[in-house]
Design a protein around this motif. Structure first.
Motif, short mmCIF file in Angstrom:
data_model
loop_
_atom_site.label_atom_id
_atom_site.label_comp_id
_atom_site.label_asym_id
_atom_site.label_seq_id
_atom_site.Cartn_x
_atom_site.Cartn_y
_atom_site.Cartn_z
N ILE A 238 0.80 -1.21 -0.05
CA ILE A 238 0.10 0.05 0.12
C ILE A 238 0.79 1.42 -0.09
N SER A 239 1.95 1.12 0.41
CA SER A 239 2.91 2.18 0.32
C SER A 239 3.69 2.36 -0.97
N GLY A 240 3.90 1.32 -1.77
CA GLY A 240 4.25 1.44 -3.08
C GLY A 240 5.54 0.60 -3.11
N TYR A 241 5.81 -0.29 -4.06
CA TYR A 241 6.93 -1.11 -4.45
C TYR A 241 7.15 -1.45 -5.80
N ALA B 47 7.85 3.37 5.65
CA ALA B 47 8.14 4.91 5.92
C ALA B 47 9.14 4.76 7.08
N THR B 48 9.17 3.83 7.93
CA THR B 48 10.17 3.69 8.81
C THR B 48 11.35 2.85 8.67
N SER B 49 11.91 2.71 7.28
CA SER B 49 12.57 1.70 6.85
C SER B 49 12.58 0.17 6.86
N GLY B 50 11.29 -0.21 7.06
CA GLY B 50 10.82 -1.36 6.79
C GLY B 50 11.01 -2.07 5.54
N PRO B 51 10.87 -3.19 5.34
CA PRO B 51 11.11 -4.00 3.91
C PRO B 51 10.12 -3.36 2.82
N GLN B 52 10.66 -3.29 1.63
CA GLN B 52 10.11 -2.58 0.61
C GLN B 52 9.72 -3.68 -0.46
N SER B 53 9.58 -4.89 -0.29
CA SER B 53 9.34 -5.90 -1.24
C SER B 53 9.22 -7.28 -0.46
N GLY C 238 9.39 -7.51 -9.05
CA GLY C 238 10.15 -7.80 -10.05
C GLY C 238 9.52 -8.89 -10.97
N GLU C 239 8.47 -9.66 -10.71
CA GLU C 239 7.77 -10.57 -11.30
C GLU C 239 7.16 -9.70 -12.69
N PHE C 240 6.41 -8.76 -12.24
CA PHE C 240 5.66 -7.93 -13.37
C PHE C 240 6.46 -7.04 -13.91
N GLY C 241 7.86 -6.56 -13.19
CA GLY C 241 8.60 -5.64 -14.06
C GLY C 241 7.91 -4.23 -13.65
N ALA C 242 7.21 -3.91 -12.93
CA ALA C 242 6.59 -2.87 -12.48
C ALA C 242 6.51 -2.26 -11.31
N SER C 243 5.92 -1.06 -10.92
CA SER C 243 5.68 -0.50 -9.75
C SER C 243 4.26 -0.58 -9.26
N PHE C 244 4.11 -0.73 -7.99
CA PHE C 244 2.75 -1.02 -7.68
C PHE C 244 2.37 -0.08 -6.23
N ALA C 245 1.32 0.27 -6.30
CA ALA C 245 0.92 0.75 -4.88
C ALA C 245 -0.80 0.59 -4.99
N TRP C 246 -1.38 -0.27 -4.33
CA TRP C 246 -2.79 -0.45 -4.41
C TRP C 246 -3.40 0.76 -4.29
N ASP C 247 -4.10 1.23 -4.83
CA ASP C 247 -5.08 2.56 -4.40
C ASP C 247 -6.44 2.18 -3.91
N THR C 248 -6.58 1.23 -3.83
CA THR C 248 -8.12 0.56 -3.16
C THR C 248 -7.81 0.13 -1.61
N ASP C 249 -8.93 0.59 -0.89
CA ASP C 249 -8.93 0.34 0.53
C ASP C 249 -8.74 -1.01 0.91
#
Length: 141
Positions: A39-42, A70-76, A45-56
């Motif tokens: 939901i933050s954005g990532y 936002a606090t340096s947690g995992p990004q993938s 690699g499998e799709f070769g694209a960046s995503f951030a779900w815009d649905t609740d």
């Protein structure tokens, strides 16, 4: 009875199920996510694209995050861990739990390998004698 779900990250096709279990079937549902990267954005690699779900993906049930981008947690998906899972399990009141992972490999990713055993042990040691650790995988593989 509260249902506890443990997952790597919010997933667009699973969140509606958790919402329905709580709202339509009356089973309080809590989901522990290892990260909020979906939901933050990532970069997937499998799709070769960046995503951030815009649905609740979080309303209608209770959710907790072990880490946040936002606090340096995992990004993938490849970098999630179970750090902080055992203490959170001790704080939550639940009667049944499962990992939403679809394979043993992804279950190890969600629960951090040996953390699966520690999480189950922590749940068994909880002060809720009616609870017995019920951790299973959806695929059975």
């Amino acid at each position: 009875m509260t249902l506890l779900v443990i997952s790597t990250h919010p997933i667009q096709y699973q969140a509606p199920v958790y919402r329905t279990v709580q709202q339509q079937f009356g089973v309080p549902t809590t989901v522990i996510y290892a990260s909020d990267f979906s939901i933050s954005g990532y970069r997937d690699g499998e799709f070769g694209a960046s995503f951030a779900w815009d649905t609740d993906l979080l309303s209608g049930y209770t959710s907790h995050f072990l880490s946040r981008v936002a606090t340096s947690g995992p990004q993938s998906y490849a970098t999630v861990t179970a750090a902080g899972l055992a203490p959170l399990l001790k704080q939550l009141d639940f009667r049944a739990a499962f990992s939403s992972a679809t394979s043993r490999a992804s279950s190890r990713r969600v629960l951090g390998g040996a953390a699966h055993g520690r999480a189950a042990a922590a749940a068994r040691r909880s002060r809720r004698p009616q609870f017995r650790a019920i951790l299973w995988e959806t695929s059975g593989s």
